[in-house]
Write a protein that holds these residues in place. Structure first.
Motif, PDB file in Angstrom:
ATOM      1  N   PHE A 160      -0.247  13.172 -20.756  1.00 21.88           N
ATOM      2  CA  PHE A 160       0.487  12.195 -19.835  1.00 21.88           C
ATOM      3  C   PHE A 160      -1.032  11.262 -19.585  1.00 21.88           C
ATOM      4  O   PHE A 160      -1.762  11.648 -19.244  1.00 21.88           O
ATOM      5  N   TRP A 161      -0.592   9.932 -19.138  1.00 21.21           N
ATOM      6  CA  TRP A 161      -1.387   9.114 -18.513  1.00 21.21           C
ATOM      7  C   TRP A 161      -0.569   8.115 -17.843  1.00 21.21           C
ATOM      8  O   TRP A 161       0.404   7.624 -18.348  1.00 21.21           O
ATOM      9  N   GLY A 162      -1.297   7.653 -16.912  1.00 19.65           N
ATOM     10  CA  GLY A 162      -0.449   6.553 -16.038  1.00 19.65           C
ATOM     11  C   GLY A 162      -1.445   6.274 -14.770  1.00 19.65           C
ATOM     12  O   GLY A 162      -2.682   6.557 -14.612  1.00 19.65           O
ATOM     13  N   TYR A 163      -0.646   5.382 -14.074  1.00 19.64           N
ATOM     14  CA  TYR A 163      -1.724   4.941 -12.732  1.00 19.64           C
ATOM     15  C   TYR A 163      -0.585   4.420 -11.682  1.00 19.64           C
ATOM     16  O   TYR A 163       0.497   3.982 -12.020  1.00 19.64           O
ATOM     17  N   VAL A 164      -1.174   4.136 -10.534  1.00 21.85           N
ATOM     18  CA  VAL A 164      -0.313   3.821  -9.446  1.00 21.85           C
ATOM     19  C   VAL A 164      -0.704   2.212  -9.184  1.00 21.85           C
ATOM     20  O   VAL A 164      -1.965   2.135  -8.970  1.00 21.85           O
ATOM     21  N   THR A 165       0.063   1.564  -8.933  1.00 17.13           N
ATOM     22  CA  THR A 165      -0.339  -0.152  -8.715  1.00 17.13           C
ATOM     23  C   THR A 165       0.726  -0.634  -7.892  1.00 17.13           C
ATOM     24  O   THR A 165       1.772  -0.125  -7.771  1.00 17.13           O
ATOM     25  N   ALA A 166       0.245  -1.808  -7.489  1.00 14.93           N
ATOM     26  CA  ALA A 166       1.459  -2.873  -6.810  1.00 14.93           C
ATOM     27  C   ALA A 166       2.265  -3.348  -7.537  1.00 14.93           C
ATOM     28  O   ALA A 166       1.821  -3.965  -8.251  1.00 14.93           O
ATOM     29  N   GLY A 167       3.507  -3.315  -7.210  1.00 14.23           N
ATOM     30  CA  GLY A 167       4.710  -3.752  -7.912  1.00 14.23           C
ATOM     31  C   GLY A 167       5.172  -5.161  -7.368  1.00 14.23           C
ATOM     32  O   GLY A 167       4.387  -5.809  -6.475  1.00 14.23           O
ATOM     33  N   ALA A 168       6.172  -5.494  -7.445  1.00 13.51           N
ATOM     34  CA  ALA A 168       7.024  -6.640  -7.052  1.00 13.51           C
ATOM     35  C   ALA A 168       6.988  -6.556  -5.551  1.00 13.51           C
ATOM     36  O   ALA A 168       7.518  -5.515  -5.067  1.00 13.51           O
ATOM     37  N   ALA A 223       4.857  -3.387  -3.088  1.00 20.23           N
ATOM     38  CA  ALA A 223       5.355  -1.901  -3.106  1.00 20.23           C
ATOM     39  C   ALA A 223       4.664  -1.041  -4.200  1.00 20.23           C
ATOM     40  O   ALA A 223       4.455  -1.550  -5.273  1.00 20.23           O
ATOM     41  N   ALA A 224       4.088  -0.010  -3.787  1.00 26.04           N
ATOM     42  CA  ALA A 224       3.628   0.896  -4.825  1.00 26.04           C
ATOM     43  C   ALA A 224       4.584   1.289  -5.922  1.00 26.04           C
ATOM     44  O   ALA A 224       5.518   1.643  -5.653  1.00 26.04           O
ATOM     45  N   VAL A 225       4.073   1.171  -7.218  1.00 21.79           N
ATOM     46  CA  VAL A 225       4.920   1.666  -8.408  1.00 21.79           C
ATOM     47  C   VAL A 225       3.884   2.661  -9.273  1.00 21.79           C
ATOM     48  O   VAL A 225       2.774   2.279  -9.482  1.00 21.79           O
ATOM     49  N   VAL A 226       4.414   3.691  -9.671  1.00 23.47           N
ATOM     50  CA  VAL A 226       3.837   4.563 -10.600  1.00 23.47           C
ATOM     51  C   VAL A 226       4.419   4.301 -12.006  1.00 23.47           C
ATOM     52  O   VAL A 226       5.634   4.433 -12.123  1.00 23.47           O
ATOM     53  N   TRP A 227       3.508   4.175 -12.792  1.00 21.13           N
ATOM     54  CA  TRP A 227       3.581   3.981 -14.157  1.00 21.13           C
ATOM     55  C   TRP A 227       3.173   5.419 -14.833  1.00 21.13           C
ATOM     56  O   TRP A 227       1.900   5.784 -14.814  1.00 21.13           O
ATOM     57  N   VAL A 279       7.534   5.824 -21.826  1.00 21.10           N
ATOM     58  CA  VAL A 279       6.920   5.361 -20.418  1.00 21.10           C
ATOM     59  C   VAL A 279       8.092   5.403 -19.436  1.00 21.10           C
ATOM     60  O   VAL A 279       8.998   5.053 -19.833  1.00 21.10           O
ATOM     61  N   ALA A 280       7.819   5.658 -18.029  1.00 19.92           N
ATOM     62  CA  ALA A 280       8.823   5.678 -17.156  1.00 19.92           C
ATOM     63  C   ALA A 280       8.028   4.915 -15.890  1.00 19.92           C
ATOM     64  O   ALA A 280       6.723   5.308 -15.680  1.00 19.92           O
ATOM     65  N   THR A 281       8.921   4.434 -15.095  1.00 23.90           N
ATOM     66  CA  THR A 281       8.207   3.746 -14.264  1.00 23.90           C
ATOM     67  C   THR A 281       9.102   4.276 -12.817  1.00 23.90           C
ATOM     68  O   THR A 281      10.314   4.000 -12.916  1.00 23.90           O
ATOM     69  N   LEU A 282       8.676   4.591 -11.579  1.00 23.34           N
ATOM     70  CA  LEU A 282       9.185   4.505 -10.303  1.00 23.34           C
ATOM     71  C   LEU A 282       8.695   3.990  -9.015  1.00 23.34           C
ATOM     72  O   LEU A 282       7.292   4.005  -9.133  1.00 23.34           O
ATOM     73  N   PRO A 283       9.252   3.648  -8.139  1.00 24.26           N
ATOM     74  CA  PRO A 283       8.762   3.358  -6.717  1.00 24.26           C
ATOM     75  C   PRO A 283       7.904   4.583  -6.275  1.00 24.26           C
ATOM     76  O   PRO A 283       8.325   5.776  -6.555  1.00 24.26           O
ATOM     77  N   TYR A 284       6.722   4.408  -5.773  1.00 23.09           N
ATOM     78  CA  TYR A 284       5.890   5.608  -5.455  1.00 23.09           C
ATOM     79  C   TYR A 284       5.611   5.700  -4.025  1.00 23.09           C
ATOM     80  O   TYR A 284       5.641   4.888  -3.252  1.00 23.09           O
ATOM     81  N   ASP A 285       5.871   6.790  -3.391  1.00 24.63           N
ATOM     82  CA  ASP A 285       5.727   7.243  -1.952  1.00 24.63           C
ATOM     83  C   ASP A 285       4.854   8.523  -2.021  1.00 24.63           C
ATOM     84  O   ASP A 285       5.427   9.650  -2.741  1.00 24.63           O
ATOM     85  N   ALA A 286       3.942   8.589  -1.335  1.00 22.27           N
ATOM     86  CA  ALA A 286       2.838   9.679  -1.353  1.00 22.27           C
ATOM     87  C   ALA A 286       3.508  10.925  -0.848  1.00 22.27           C
ATOM     88  O   ALA A 286       3.291  12.100  -0.907  1.00 22.27           O
ATOM     89  N   ALA A 287       4.452  10.698   0.185  1.00 20.42           N
ATOM     90  CA  ALA A 287       5.173  11.815   0.906  1.00 20.42           C
ATOM     91  C   ALA A 287       5.999  12.463  -0.043  1.00 20.42           C
ATOM     92  O   ALA A 287       6.493  13.485   0.155  1.00 20.42           O
TER      93      ALA A 287
END
Length: 238
Positions: A58-66, A69-73, A85-93
């Motif tokens: 796997f490889w990916g990163y968390v970045t700011a989306g629209a 809001a944080a988004v993980v790719w 590839v998949a992307t989801l809104p990211y929430d550390a909790a």
């Protein structure tokens, strides 16, 4: 790395960017600050796999989306297979829940589907007996195709529940309905009656023992001559 059916979204794994630089892969328009999936092509990823000695990772990163809001790719590379590839809104909790969703979506997409949850409840979400973290309306899950039992718990008590059927590559909705608290047990009639009978019996006995006698008991007696004179006395029993 995909040596086990799990992965992390942190800095514990080797940085693909550092490896790409070491392997002289093109770094793209970002100047190397962020990975660019259009530039980290299959040729570069094959080099990374060879460098790591693995056939998939796997490889990916968390970045700011629209909207900021944080988004993980997350990408899943496997030798001889097209990039996924998949992307989801990211929430550390909710990191573990997000990781599980991404893993299932990327590795076994033909065996899973998504579920959106609703319902006003507070507590911990449990799916098929396994904890899934804190519940909140709007939570989404990626689950294997089939039937699933959903619960919200507050300690040992279930406060809401639902059942849902998930279709492969489908999307379902499940509303968690409140579970009413059991009504308090009413006083048992038999016990109350027994207590009443006991009180009546006790009162009757006390009344009998304490009641004054209605008349003197009859006395049977006889005149008995006494020594020294003809004086009479009474003796007898009652």
């Amino acid at each position: 790395m995909l040596d086990e059916p799990e992965y992390t979204l942190d800095d514990e794994n080797p940085s693909l960017i550092l490896m790409a630089r070491e392997l002289k892969c093109p770094m793209g328009r970002s100047g190397g600050e962020l990975p660019d999936e259009r530039v980290l092509d299959d040729a570069c990823l094959r080099k990374a796999g060879k460098f790591l000695g693995v056939s998939r990772f796997f490889w990916g990163y968390v970045t700011a989306g629209a909207g900021g809001a944080a988004v993980v790719w997350l990408h899943f590379w496997q030798r001889g297979q097209p990039d996924r590839v998949a992307t989801l809104p990211y929430d550390a909790a909710a990191r573990d829940r997000i990781a599980a969703r991404l893993y299932r979506t990327l590795v076994t997409p033909e065996k899973v589907g998504d579920v959106a949850l609703s319902g006003a409840a507070q507590g911990d979400l449990v799916v098929d007996g396994r904890g899934q973290g804190a519940y909140a309306p709007g939570v989404e899950l990626t689950l294997s195709a089939g039937e699933h039992a959903l619960k919200v718990r507050q300690g040992p008590r279930v406060v809401a529940r639902a059942n849902v059927r998930v279709e492969s590559r489908g999307r379902a909705e499940a509303r968690l309905e409140p579970v009413a608290e059991p009504a308090p047990s009413p006083a048992r009639t038999l016990s109350a009656v027994s207590l009443g009978v006991g009180l009546v019996a006790g009162a009757s006995l006390a009344a009998y023992l304490l009641a004054p006698r209605r008349g003197a008991a009859p006395i049977a007696g006889a005149v008995v001559p006494l020594a020294g004179g003809a004086v009479a006395g009474v003796a007898g029993s009652f």
